[in-house]
Design a protein around this motif. Structure first.
Motif, PDB file in Angstrom:
ATOM      1  N   SER A 173      38.047  37.431  42.163  1.00 21.64           N
ATOM      2  CA  SER A 173      37.118  38.266  42.934  1.00 21.64           C
ATOM      3  C   SER A 173      37.816  39.260  43.835  1.00 21.64           C
ATOM      4  O   SER A 173      37.177  40.133  44.415  1.00 21.64           O
ATOM      5  CB  SER A 173      36.202  37.366  43.776  1.00 21.64           C
ATOM      6  N   LYS A 174      39.117  39.176  43.947  1.00 20.26           N
ATOM      7  CA  LYS A 174      39.864  40.077  44.815  1.00 20.26           C
ATOM      8  C   LYS A 174      39.904  41.482  44.210  1.00 20.26           C
ATOM      9  O   LYS A 174      40.127  41.660  43.018  1.00 20.26           O
ATOM     10  CB  LYS A 174      41.280  39.536  44.978  1.00 20.26           C
TER      11      LYS A 174
ATOM     12  N   PHE B  62      45.770  45.447  26.449  1.00 24.48           N
ATOM     13  CA  PHE B  62      44.903  46.534  26.875  1.00 24.48           C
ATOM     14  C   PHE B  62      44.215  46.252  28.195  1.00 24.48           C
ATOM     15  O   PHE B  62      44.194  47.065  29.096  1.00 24.48           O
ATOM     16  CB  PHE B  62      43.855  46.819  25.794  1.00 24.48           C
ATOM     17  N   LEU B  63      43.622  45.050  28.338  1.00 26.23           N
ATOM     18  CA  LEU B  63      42.947  44.700  29.577  1.00 26.23           C
ATOM     19  C   LEU B  63      43.414  43.343  30.069  1.00 26.23           C
ATOM     20  O   LEU B  63      43.631  42.427  29.285  1.00 26.23           O
ATOM     21  CB  LEU B  63      41.420  44.672  29.380  1.00 26.23           C
ATOM     22  N   SER B  64      43.547  43.221  31.357  1.00 23.06           N
ATOM     23  CA  SER B  64      44.008  41.985  31.966  1.00 23.06           C
ATOM     24  C   SER B  64      42.934  40.906  31.907  1.00 23.06           C
ATOM     25  O   SER B  64      41.746  41.197  31.933  1.00 23.06           O
ATOM     26  CB  SER B  64      44.389  42.257  33.426  1.00 23.06           C
ATOM     27  N   GLU B  65      43.386  39.677  31.880  1.00 21.17           N
ATOM     28  CA  GLU B  65      42.451  38.560  31.985  1.00 21.17           C
ATOM     29  C   GLU B  65      42.263  38.158  33.438  1.00 21.17           C
ATOM     30  O   GLU B  65      41.645  37.149  33.740  1.00 21.17           O
ATOM     31  CB  GLU B  65      42.994  37.365  31.184  1.00 21.17           C
TER      32      GLU B  65
ATOM     33  N   GLU C  91      33.499  45.776  35.814  1.00 20.10           N
ATOM     34  CA  GLU C  91      32.906  44.432  35.783  1.00 20.10           C
ATOM     35  C   GLU C  91      33.882  43.373  36.294  1.00 20.10           C
ATOM     36  O   GLU C  91      33.460  42.329  36.795  1.00 20.10           O
ATOM     37  CB  GLU C  91      32.471  44.077  34.357  1.00 20.10           C
ATOM     38  N   ASN C  92      35.180  43.640  36.197  1.00 22.87           N
ATOM     39  CA  ASN C  92      36.187  42.676  36.630  1.00 22.87           C
ATOM     40  C   ASN C  92      36.793  43.020  37.985  1.00 22.87           C
ATOM     41  O   ASN C  92      37.900  42.597  38.306  1.00 22.87           O
ATOM     42  CB  ASN C  92      37.272  42.546  35.558  1.00 22.87           C
ATOM     43  N   ASN C  93      36.023  43.783  38.769  1.00 22.56           N
ATOM     44  CA  ASN C  93      36.339  44.037  40.179  1.00 22.56           C
ATOM     45  C   ASN C  93      37.598  44.880  40.391  1.00 22.56           C
ATOM     46  O   ASN C  93      38.308  44.718  41.386  1.00 22.56           O
ATOM     47  CB  ASN C  93      36.464  42.718  40.954  1.00 22.56           C
ATOM     48  N   TYR C  94      37.867  45.764  39.456  1.00 20.25           N
ATOM     49  CA  TYR C  94      38.933  46.744  39.643  1.00 20.25           C
ATOM     50  C   TYR C  94      38.374  48.021  40.259  1.00 20.25           C
ATOM     51  O   TYR C  94      37.197  48.360  40.069  1.00 20.25           O
ATOM     52  CB  TYR C  94      39.578  47.111  38.308  1.00 20.25           C
ATOM     53  N   PHE C  95      39.233  48.725  40.973  1.00 20.29           N
ATOM     54  CA  PHE C  95      38.950  50.104  41.364  1.00 20.29           C
ATOM     55  C   PHE C  95      39.682  50.990  40.359  1.00 20.29           C
ATOM     56  O   PHE C  95      40.901  51.145  40.436  1.00 20.29           O
ATOM     57  CB  PHE C  95      39.424  50.394  42.789  1.00 20.29           C
ATOM     58  N   PRO C  96      38.979  51.581  39.383  1.00 19.03           N
ATOM     59  CA  PRO C  96      39.657  52.383  38.356  1.00 19.03           C
ATOM     60  C   PRO C  96      40.075  53.757  38.874  1.00 19.03           C
ATOM     61  O   PRO C  96      39.283  54.451  39.525  1.00 19.03           O
ATOM     62  CB  PRO C  96      38.595  52.529  37.256  1.00 19.03           C
ATOM     63  N   ILE C  97      41.304  54.125  38.571  1.00 18.27           N
ATOM     64  CA  ILE C  97      41.814  55.472  38.827  1.00 18.27           C
ATOM     65  C   ILE C  97      42.239  56.039  37.475  1.00 18.27           C
ATOM     66  O   ILE C  97      43.185  55.556  36.857  1.00 18.27           O
ATOM     67  CB  ILE C  97      43.008  55.461  39.793  1.00 18.27           C
TER      68      ILE C  97
END
Length: 322
Positions: free
Chosen positions: A40-41, A33-36, A117-123
């Protein structure tokens, strides 16, 4: 996890190429479901919301649950112009077979919060515009935890400030739900809607917009020839917030460009106007997350609405990283 299913990698297709030239070559579908991946990138996360219940409750024409995968199919063949080092990960889709809209919204909000929280840009790929409630609340809590202010920019023919129906949210109520939730937490949030059509919003909604401090521009003002006025309003709005959640409701476009939506109208704005807005917001460096909603493939013609949705996404993220 309830409500969630992964995206099969083979849904991402495009022209064969030995070099990375198309989106399908960059998107990685994850089984979990979610990446580990918590480095910080900055990374891009794609997440579907295949939910029709909010549209049904709002008396719209259902079929938006098929929107997320249709957007994926049209995005795959788009030319790729982002940095080669960019990671783009598809985290699957939230779906709903029954009427538990509140349950899937809770799970969706938690997922978006985790991505932020994990520095993604959600689309987010919709799905009905009821997606805006969990999406907006996730962005709100993320900003609040950092003492930052959030602004919502919505391209839409409708305010989506309607009251709940039988104490339940729907695709016409998400922004009132967000504003009321923020108020109940002794916080404020700014909301700006571009493309409002008077024929689609009774006077009671204009009153609600006034009492909630909503900013808006009516559809007649949303033209390229009036861009200086629009830009001035966007600049004023952006100056008052730290971060922006961008929502693109495809029914804000004229049905000449977007026939495949839940509530089509021939009087909407044009793609060239929307692209100007998206570019301006993207280059503000304040964009936190975005969604594209209300694609209804059952009523689309030659996939043009799905392609429009894909172009909105591609143009926005490309301008962000130019």
């Amino acid at each position: 996890m309830n409500f969630h299913k992964p995206t099969p990698q083979n849904i991402w297709k495009g022209r064969l190429s030995d070099e990375i030239q198309y989106w399908y070559q960059k998107v990685k579908c994850l089984e979990t479901f979610l990446s580990e991946n918590v480095n910080s990138k900055k990374k891009i996360a794609l997440l579907g919301y295949a939910v029709d219940e909010g549209v049904r409750r709002n008396q719209g024409r259902v079929g938006t649950q098929f929107g997320p995968d249709e957007i994926r199919r049209t995005m795959g063949s788009m030319a790729y112009h982002l940095p080669e080092s960019m990671e783009i990960q598809d985290f699957g889709t939230f779906w709903l077979d029954d009427s538990d809209l509140e349950g899937v919204q809770k799970t969706t909000q938690e997922a978006i919060g985790h991505l932020l929280e994990n520095n993604y840009f959600p689309i987010l790929l919709g799905g009905g515009h009821d997606l805006a409630f969990p999406h907006g609340m996730a962005a709100f809590h993320y900003c609040k935890s950092r003492n930052e202010s959030l602004g919502i920019i919505n391209l839409d023919a409708h305010f989506d400030l309607r009251d709940l129906v039988h104490d339940q949210g729907h695709s016409g109520s998400p922004f009132l739900q967000i504003l009321n939730s923020a108020k109940n937490m002794n916080s404020s949030m700014k909301y700006f809607c571009l493309g409002i059509q008077k024929a689609s919003n009774p006077s009671s909604l204009f009153e609600t917009a006034k009492t909630t401090g909503t900013w808006w521009l009516e559809n007649e003002a949303c033209t390229i020839s009036n861009w200086e006025v629009v830009q001035a309003q966007l600049e004023a709005f952006l100056s008052q917030v730290n971060k922006v959640y961008l929502s693109i409701d495809l029914d804000g476009f004229s049905s000449a460009y977007a026939p495949g939506v839940s509530a089509p109208s021939p009087m909407g704005f044009s793609p060239d106007f929307a692209m100007k807005v998206l570019e301006y917001v993207a280059k503000s460096k304040k964009l936190l997350c975005m969604d594209v909603v209300e694609l209804n493939p059952k009523y689309d013609i030659d996939h043009c609405t799905a392609k429009l949705a894909s172009r909105c996404i591609e143009s926005t993220v490309r301008k962000m990283w130019e």
